[in-house]
Scaffold this motif. Structure first.
Motif, PDB file in Angstrom:
ATOM      1  N   VAL A 140       0.851  -1.190   0.000  1.00 16.12           N
ATOM      2  CA  VAL A 140       0.000   0.000   0.000  1.00 16.12           C
ATOM      3  C   VAL A 140       0.885   1.237   0.000  1.00 16.12           C
ATOM      4  N   GLY A 141       0.711   2.076  -1.018  1.00 18.68           N
ATOM      5  CA  GLY A 141       1.398   3.352  -1.068  1.00 18.68           C
ATOM      6  C   GLY A 141       0.425   4.491  -0.855  1.00 18.68           C
ATOM      7  N   PHE A 142       0.953   5.682  -0.569  1.00 19.55           N
ATOM      8  CA  PHE A 142       0.135   6.866  -0.341  1.00 19.55           C
ATOM      9  C   PHE A 142       0.374   7.879  -1.463  1.00 19.55           C
ATOM     10  N   GLU A 143      -0.685   8.494  -1.927  1.00 20.64           N
ATOM     11  CA  GLU A 143      -0.584   9.428  -3.044  1.00 20.64           C
ATOM     12  C   GLU A 143       0.436  10.534  -2.795  1.00 20.64           C
ATOM     13  N   PRO A 151       2.480  -0.100  -6.712  1.00 21.53           N
ATOM     14  CA  PRO A 151       2.266  -1.000  -7.853  1.00 21.53           C
ATOM     15  C   PRO A 151       3.568  -1.354  -8.578  1.00 21.53           C
ATOM     16  N   ARG A 152       4.466  -0.371  -8.737  1.00 21.29           N
ATOM     17  CA  ARG A 152       5.725  -0.658  -9.419  1.00 21.29           C
ATOM     18  C   ARG A 152       6.598  -1.588  -8.581  1.00 21.29           C
ATOM     19  N   ALA A 153       6.670  -1.326  -7.266  1.00 20.45           N
ATOM     20  CA  ALA A 153       7.455  -2.204  -6.400  1.00 20.45           C
ATOM     21  C   ALA A 153       6.916  -3.631  -6.443  1.00 20.45           C
ATOM     22  N   ASP A 161      10.572 -13.255  -8.963  1.00 16.80           N
ATOM     23  CA  ASP A 161      10.173 -14.640  -8.694  1.00 16.80           C
ATOM     24  C   ASP A 161      10.108 -14.943  -7.201  1.00 16.80           C
ATOM     25  N   VAL A 162       9.505 -14.026  -6.434  1.00 20.24           N
ATOM     26  CA  VAL A 162       9.314 -14.282  -5.010  1.00 20.24           C
ATOM     27  C   VAL A 162       8.288 -15.400  -4.826  1.00 20.24           C
ATOM     28  N   PRO A 163       8.336 -16.121  -3.703  1.00 24.81           N
ATOM     29  CA  PRO A 163       7.462 -17.286  -3.520  1.00 24.81           C
ATOM     30  C   PRO A 163       6.062 -16.934  -3.020  1.00 24.81           C
ATOM     31  N   PHE A 164       5.540 -15.791  -3.421  1.00 27.72           N
ATOM     32  CA  PHE A 164       4.196 -15.382  -3.010  1.00 27.72           C
ATOM     33  C   PHE A 164       3.628 -14.459  -4.077  1.00 27.72           C
ATOM     34  N   GLU A 165       2.316 -14.341  -4.082  1.00 33.07           N
ATOM     35  CA  GLU A 165       1.656 -13.382  -4.966  1.00 33.07           C
ATOM     36  C   GLU A 165       1.730 -11.998  -4.338  1.00 33.07           C
ATOM     37  N   VAL A 166       1.960 -10.984  -5.153  1.00 37.60           N
ATOM     38  CA  VAL A 166       2.098  -9.630  -4.620  1.00 37.60           C
ATOM     39  C   VAL A 166       1.422  -8.639  -5.555  1.00 37.60           C
ATOM     40  N   ARG A 167       0.648  -7.741  -4.968  1.00 36.28           N
ATOM     41  CA  ARG A 167       0.008  -6.649  -5.700  1.00 36.28           C
ATOM     42  C   ARG A 167       0.315  -5.332  -4.999  1.00 36.28           C
TER      43      ARG A 167
END
Length: 424
Positions: A140-143, A151-153, A161-167
């Motif tokens: 979570v980023g702040f405007e 989102p870019r990070a 290829d980290v072992p988890f899903e990330v958004r």
């Protein structure tokens, strides 16, 4: 009349703080003087011992085991592996809110840029964010905080290829803090659970922040925020957010100004207080008396040069960035004592060890003997009662190795302990 102490430490970064603490705990009367505020406030708060070796294909797993593979002139080789371990034990005791001391292995943490960083110690606030953890992550980023593009990070982490899903998502921080708001403004507001106005209603900020994040959750078990989640009550802030989000909460280490760095600075100064050390900042050391042995130094205060005398001295003023080493067109020099600066064409053929590209300039620094006493070009000790610590030392490339904090802690500890031993 000079202001006296057993040991005088010059420089207020992590090397100087560690040297002061080590000497004070060894029973010496210690004083620290520093021109500027500690550089820790500009650091991420992560404590690296050794992340990479020359010619390595990936990060170092066990930094202690890798030390013997470093060049002989490296500060770790000078002080020895046992001293590095002892120094980290001192750090663990002084900064009790850190993690990683349970193992010799490096941990892998995500950075605000979306890279994976090997590090030996990390704040408790970052512990739920380990890249080895397989639980899915929402960043979570702040405007108003453009330094962290969540989102870019997240995209970079996924590509790694980290072992988890990330958004990653970007939200407006409740209360609409200005774009130039300091990180401490966010922290203090969350510390006190202050009131913010959301759609015309006054709400506690922790509750309002959780409500803005909740609609974006898609079953993720971990939520990462920029490292602004409180200062004095950081643990309570994370706990409150985690309860409302139903997920573990962690901070992503950020660049300067760094709240984790400020927290670490506070912890180390508290440890100095408890050890009985004295310290003062804001006044530079501008000269000294002595030949072969330092008799006293002069600290500039309000236009006057005040003498400070000690039996032993520690030089921990930093490298090129911290101005502990100065550079001009034709020379690189140490400005207080004129200590010899080792360069790539000196007796150490550093270029033979340089597998990091054009990093030779980063290896410039004070040349020291086995007791960290600065030496001249002929390897003779310049001052019997002076020791150098931290990034003022040469023989290593902290940026490429990811070793800056560890070298500062290890050499600060060694210098402070040795100085105290000589005055007891």
């Amino acid at each position: 009349m000079a202001i006296d102490s057993d040991v005088l430490v010059i420089g207020g970064g992590i090397a100087g703080l560690t040297a002061t603490l080590a000497a004070a705990r060894a029973g010496a009367d210690v004083r620290l003087v520093s021109y500027k505020q500690s550089t820790l406030r500009n650091a991420s708060g992560l404590i690296d011992i050794l992340g990479y070796l020359p010619d390595s294909d990936g990060p170092v797993v066990d930094p202690y085991a890798a030390i013997p593979d470093l060049p002989s002139e490296h500060p770790y080789r000078i002080v020895g592996t046992d001293t590095v371990e002892e120094a980290m034990a001192l750090f663990d005791d002084a900064a009790a809110n850190y993690r990683g001391g349970h193992t010799d292995a490096n941990a892998l943490l995500p950075t605000h840029g979306g890279t994976i960083k090997p590090t030996a110690r990390y704040p408790a606030s970052a512990s739920a964010g380990l890249a080895s953890d397989e639980r899915d992550v929402l960043l979570v980023g702040f405007e108003a905080m453009t330094d962290f593009d969540a989102p870019r990070a997240a995209s970079h982490l996924a590509a790694a290829d980290v072992p988890f899903e990330v958004r990653g998502v970007t939200i407006r921080f409740p209360g609409d803090l200005r774009a130039d708001a300091k990180v401490t403004r966010y922290a203090k507001l969350l510390d006190t659970d202050g009131t913010v106005t959301v759609r015309g209603r006054d709400r506690p900020v922790r509750e309002a922040l959780a409500e803005r994040v909740n609609p974006h959750l898609e079953g993720e078990e971990r939520v990462g925020f920029p490292a602004v989640l409180g200062d004095d009550a950081a643990g309570a802030v994370r706990e409150a957010l985690a309860e409302r989000l139903g997920a573990a909460v962690f901070e992503v280490p950020m660049g300067p100004p760094s709240l984790p760095g400020l927290r670490l600075e506070d912890a180390l100064f508290d440890a100095l207080d408890a050890a009985g050390a004295r310290f003062e900042t804001g006044n530079p050391v501008v000269g000294f008396d002595g030949d072969g042995e330092i008799e006293q130094v002069y600290v500039e205060k309000n236009g006057a040069e005040i003498p400070y005398a000690a039996d032993e001295y520690v030089l921990a003023t930093g490298g090129l960035v911290g101005k502990g080493i100065e550079s001009e067109r034709d020379e690189v020099y140490e400005p207080i004592f004129g200590c010899h600066i080792a360069q790539p064409d000196d007796r150490y053929a550093w270029s033979e060890h340089d597998a990091f590209g054009d990093h030779e300039f980063a290896r410039f620094g004070v040349q020291a003997d086995a007791e960290l006493r600065p030496t001249d070009a002929a390897d003779d000790v310049a001052y019997e009662n002076l020791r150098a610590a931290g990034s003022v030392l040469g023989g290593y490339d902290f940026a490429a190795e990811k070793s800056g904090s560890g070298v500062s802690i290890a050499t600060g500890y060694a210098a402070g302990r040795s100085a105290a031993a000589r005055v007891r």
